[in-house]
Design an enzyme around this catalytic site. Structure first.
Site, short mmCIF file in Angstrom:
data_model
loop_
_atom_site.label_atom_id
_atom_site.label_comp_id
_atom_site.label_asym_id
_atom_site.label_seq_id
_atom_site.Cartn_x
_atom_site.Cartn_y
_atom_site.Cartn_z
CG ASP A 30 2.01 6.69 3.07
OD1 ASP A 30 3.05 6.16 2.67
OD2 ASP A 30 1.88 7.93 3.21
CG ASN A 78 5.24 3.57 -5.29
OD1 ASN A 78 4.19 3.01 -5.00
ND2 ASN A 78 5.65 4.67 -4.65
#
Length: 259
Positions: A30, A78
């Site tokens: 991340d 995503n």
């Protein structure tokens, strides 16, 4: 200058502390976009710097003896990102999977590479590149890299349930014989993936984001959250995470000795 001199010493100290090496480490990578914003860079460059960090971490993992590593590279959520970012990401994924075919480290370390996730959601050209990388490494078995693309934990369990139901209808499986090992065998049809020993999440976010719920949460894996964005992740951070796993294992050993 001082930091560059101290870090190798600290790395050595951390290695000395870690006696139990996790067999399977799962990483939530991340912070690529936030890192790019902080550095005044384009988002696409942030993702490429993150991909460079991934290659470095894989080298460290092999060096330290981690046999299985699973990378949360692209989730089903995503797909909500804008089309320009998705296009640059898919191009990057194609490049990295294609590079596996020529990477001497893959052959030298006998690394098997496979994708986990919903293949039906990915572009055909990317899937073809992934298939080629998987086929080229199919016979390797010293180390395993699982790339989680178009991955969602609940989606994974749904697909496993569908697969099981199909085999029940065909008479291949007796419903009464279904146990956790049967479900686990249907989570991924590639190389078997063992339970997760350690989850690492970068970017200072304290959640596991539906990542490998069966193999990680179901097996009570250790979890290590750290502040650095993924492109800034260091070997020290990896060793600190492994120390958390080591401490957990030492505690289990003490409890077992007490009976």
């Amino acid at each position: 200058m001082l930091r560059s001199g101290i870090e190798p010493l600290y790395e050595h100290y951390l290695k000395w502390q870690v006696k139990h090496i996790p067999r399977h480490v799962a990483v939530i990578q991340d912070g690529n976009r936030r890192y790019a914003r902080e550095q005044g860079l384009d988002t696409a460059i942030g993702h490429r710097l993150g991909a460079d960090a991934t290659e470095q971490v894989l080298d460290w993992a092999c060096e330290l003896g981690v046999q299985h590593i699973t990378l949360y590279t692209f989730s089903t959520e995503n797909f909500r990102r804008d089309s320009a970012e998705l296009e640059s990401l898919f191009l990057l994924f194609r490049e990295k999977f294609a590079a596996i075919l020529k990477d001497e480290r893959v052959r030298r370390n006998r690394i098997r590479v496979q994708m986990i996730g919903d293949r039906s959601l990915l572009p055909e050209d990317l899937l073809a590149t992934i298939d080629a990388a998987e086929e080229a490494t199919r016979d390797y078995g010293d180390y395993f890299i699982n790339i989680a693309l178009a991955y969602g934990g609940r989606n994974e369990i749904v697909h496993a349930a569908r697969s099981l139901l199909g085999e029940v209808r065909q008479g291949v499986i007796d419903p009464g014989a279904i146990d956790p090992a049967t479900v686990e065998a249907h989570l991924n049809r590639g190389a078997p993936i063992p339970p997760v020993d350690l989850i690492i999440r970068t970017g200072n976010d304290y959640r596991t984001s539906n990542f490998l719920p069966w193999l990680a949460n179901g097996h009570e894996s250790a979890v290590y959250f750290c502040a650095p964005f993924w492109p800034a992740f260091r070997k020290i951070d990896l060793l600190r995470a492994m120390r958390v796993y080591d401490q957990r294992m030492r505690l289990k050993e003490r409890v077992a000795r007490r009976g």
